[in-house]
Scaffold this motif. Sequence first.
Motif, PDB file in Angstrom:
ATOM      1  N   LEU A 100      58.918  23.464  58.440  1.00  0.00           N
ATOM      2  CA  LEU A 100      58.058  24.318  59.258  1.00  0.00           C
ATOM      3  C   LEU A 100      58.793  25.597  59.631  1.00  0.00           C
ATOM      4  O   LEU A 100      59.860  25.567  60.246  1.00  0.00           O
ATOM      5  CB  LEU A 100      57.614  23.589  60.526  1.00  0.00           C
ATOM      6  CG  LEU A 100      56.498  22.546  60.406  1.00  0.00           C
ATOM      7  CD1 LEU A 100      56.163  21.983  61.784  1.00  0.00           C
ATOM      8  CD2 LEU A 100      55.251  23.146  59.778  1.00  0.00           C
ATOM      9  N   ASP A 101      58.209  26.708  59.274  1.00  0.00           N
ATOM     10  CA  ASP A 101      58.735  28.032  59.574  1.00  0.00           C
ATOM     11  C   ASP A 101      58.482  28.371  61.045  1.00  0.00           C
ATOM     12  O   ASP A 101      57.677  27.736  61.731  1.00  0.00           O
ATOM     13  CB  ASP A 101      58.020  29.041  58.670  1.00  0.00           C
ATOM     14  CG  ASP A 101      58.610  30.436  58.734  1.00  0.00           C
ATOM     15  OD1 ASP A 101      59.719  30.607  59.292  1.00  0.00           O
ATOM     16  OD2 ASP A 101      57.960  31.357  58.214  1.00  0.00           O
ATOM     17  N   ALA A 102      59.163  29.405  61.527  1.00  0.00           N
ATOM     18  CA  ALA A 102      58.868  29.937  62.850  1.00  0.00           C
ATOM     19  C   ALA A 102      57.522  30.649  62.817  1.00  0.00           C
ATOM     20  O   ALA A 102      57.072  31.110  61.772  1.00  0.00           O
ATOM     21  CB  ALA A 102      59.961  30.911  63.278  1.00  0.00           C
ATOM     22  N   LEU A 172      54.771  28.136  55.904  1.00  0.00           N
ATOM     23  CA  LEU A 172      55.405  29.390  56.288  1.00  0.00           C
ATOM     24  C   LEU A 172      54.411  30.342  56.947  1.00  0.00           C
ATOM     25  O   LEU A 172      53.211  30.301  56.654  1.00  0.00           O
ATOM     26  CB  LEU A 172      55.999  30.099  55.068  1.00  0.00           C
ATOM     27  CG  LEU A 172      57.408  29.725  54.639  1.00  0.00           C
ATOM     28  CD1 LEU A 172      57.449  28.315  54.093  1.00  0.00           C
ATOM     29  CD2 LEU A 172      57.916  30.702  53.584  1.00  0.00           C
ATOM     30  N   GLY A 173      54.931  31.205  57.799  1.00  0.00           N
ATOM     31  CA  GLY A 173      54.167  32.322  58.324  1.00  0.00           C
ATOM     32  C   GLY A 173      54.536  33.585  57.574  1.00  0.00           C
ATOM     33  O   GLY A 173      55.505  33.620  56.818  1.00  0.00           O
ATOM     34  N   ALA A 174      53.752  34.641  57.773  1.00  0.00           N
ATOM     35  CA  ALA A 174      54.030  35.931  57.137  1.00  0.00           C
ATOM     36  C   ALA A 174      53.391  37.035  57.975  1.00  0.00           C
ATOM     37  O   ALA A 174      52.332  36.835  58.572  1.00  0.00           O
ATOM     38  CB  ALA A 174      53.481  35.975  55.714  1.00  0.00           C
ATOM     39  N   ALA A 196      64.649  31.439  51.297  1.00  0.00           N
ATOM     40  CA  ALA A 196      65.336  30.157  51.073  1.00  0.00           C
ATOM     41  C   ALA A 196      64.385  28.982  51.295  1.00  0.00           C
ATOM     42  O   ALA A 196      64.481  27.958  50.607  1.00  0.00           O
ATOM     43  CB  ALA A 196      66.544  30.054  52.009  1.00  0.00           C
ATOM     44  N   MET A 197      63.469  29.109  52.239  1.00  0.00           N
ATOM     45  CA  MET A 197      62.471  28.060  52.466  1.00  0.00           C
ATOM     46  C   MET A 197      61.575  27.886  51.247  1.00  0.00           C
ATOM     47  O   MET A 197      61.260  26.770  50.833  1.00  0.00           O
ATOM     48  CB  MET A 197      61.632  28.398  53.701  1.00  0.00           C
ATOM     49  CG  MET A 197      62.364  28.267  55.013  1.00  0.00           C
ATOM     50  SD  MET A 197      61.282  28.667  56.410  1.00  0.00           S
ATOM     51  CE  MET A 197      62.339  28.156  57.771  1.00  0.00           C
ATOM     52  N   VAL A 204      54.419  25.342  48.508  1.00  0.00           N
ATOM     53  CA  VAL A 204      54.542  26.349  49.563  1.00  0.00           C
ATOM     54  C   VAL A 204      53.146  26.715  50.061  1.00  0.00           C
ATOM     55  O   VAL A 204      52.289  27.128  49.281  1.00  0.00           O
ATOM     56  CB  VAL A 204      55.265  27.614  49.062  1.00  0.00           C
ATOM     57  CG1 VAL A 204      55.332  28.669  50.167  1.00  0.00           C
ATOM     58  CG2 VAL A 204      56.666  27.267  48.567  1.00  0.00           C
ATOM     59  N   VAL A 205      52.944  26.558  51.371  1.00  0.00           N
ATOM     60  CA  VAL A 205      51.671  26.890  52.004  1.00  0.00           C
ATOM     61  C   VAL A 205      51.938  27.957  53.062  1.00  0.00           C
ATOM     62  O   VAL A 205      52.800  27.785  53.932  1.00  0.00           O
ATOM     63  CB  VAL A 205      51.038  25.653  52.674  1.00  0.00           C
ATOM     64  CG1 VAL A 205      49.724  26.039  53.371  1.00  0.00           C
ATOM     65  CG2 VAL A 205      50.805  24.559  51.642  1.00  0.00           C
ATOM     66  N   VAL A 206      51.216  29.053  52.986  1.00  0.00           N
ATOM     67  CA  VAL A 206      51.362  30.143  53.946  1.00  0.00           C
ATOM     68  C   VAL A 206      50.181  30.120  54.915  1.00  0.00           C
ATOM     69  O   VAL A 206      49.024  30.039  54.490  1.00  0.00           O
ATOM     70  CB  VAL A 206      51.448  31.510  53.235  1.00  0.00           C
ATOM     71  CG1 VAL A 206      51.400  32.657  54.253  1.00  0.00           C
ATOM     72  CG2 VAL A 206      52.732  31.588  52.419  1.00  0.00           C
ATOM     73  N   LEU A 207      50.482  30.185  56.211  1.00  0.00           N
ATOM     74  CA  LEU A 207      49.466  30.225  57.253  1.00  0.00           C
ATOM     75  C   LEU A 207      49.440  31.641  57.823  1.00  0.00           C
ATOM     76  O   LEU A 207      50.419  32.087  58.429  1.00  0.00           O
ATOM     77  CB  LEU A 207      49.782  29.216  58.360  1.00  0.00           C
ATOM     78  CG  LEU A 207      50.142  27.787  57.926  1.00  0.00           C
ATOM     79  CD1 LEU A 207      50.388  26.914  59.152  1.00  0.00           C
ATOM     80  CD2 LEU A 207      49.052  27.195  57.050  1.00  0.00           C
TER      81      LEU A 207
END
Length: 254
Positions: A100-102, A172-174, A196-197, A204-207
């Motif tokens: 889980l990304d920040a 991940l967030g973006a 790196a994530m 890979v899933v981007v929210l």
Amino acid sequence: MYAEERQQAMAELVAERGRVSVVDLAERYDVTTETVRRDLSALERLGLVRRVHGGAVPAGRLPSIEAGLLERDQANTTQKDRIARAALRLLPPAGATVLLDAGTTTSRLATLLRDHRLTVHTHALPVASRLASHPRVDVHLLPGRVRATTQAAVGATTVAALGRLRVDVAFLGANGVSTGHGLSTPDGDEAATKQAMVRSARQVVVLADASKVGAESPVRFADLSEVDVLVTDDGVDELERRELEDAGLEVVVA
């Protein structure tokens, strides 16, 4: 007012003020925020403005201050909640490993994991804090220097730790998602950590809420080809959604 007249007025206002928000523009011109985003996308393609998180700045100007965590958490809350719930359907089977990304949307996802048996790695203190009380979740906090803006570990130590991981899925967030610039964020250390994530995950899933779609931040951390799924909300511009899908990205609209 015709669309062309409205867009010209928007471009002039951005140039005059230096930065305007989507909400302010929607109120000023009595249109929906979705219409404003389409107008800003059209103006960006013409090189007249540059889209940033929640609004626009004059073309060629980069935002000098990255939005703080509290400010970002209070923006588009309803959409972020819907995105987090939709992301639950993409969780791997029980016992899998998740990264889980920040971010404010990934933090919302973390609060929904109470009933899921998972191993979760994160570099974000707010995410780890929310998961710590979930007895079925095995939480691992990555090392590194903590950035005050995102309250997340970054730097060489964090990147090295991620290089030793192999997880089933990374959420991940973006700050920006576009066909021209891929996935992007304002800070170089954050970008290196996100990169790196991406490399450590099988999927890979981007929210990202609709305000991020079509926007571009200075530092790219992944190409669209490195991402499997984008989860966004129903405010996403239809043309931008189709362009992302044509580029091979699966888009889930919450």
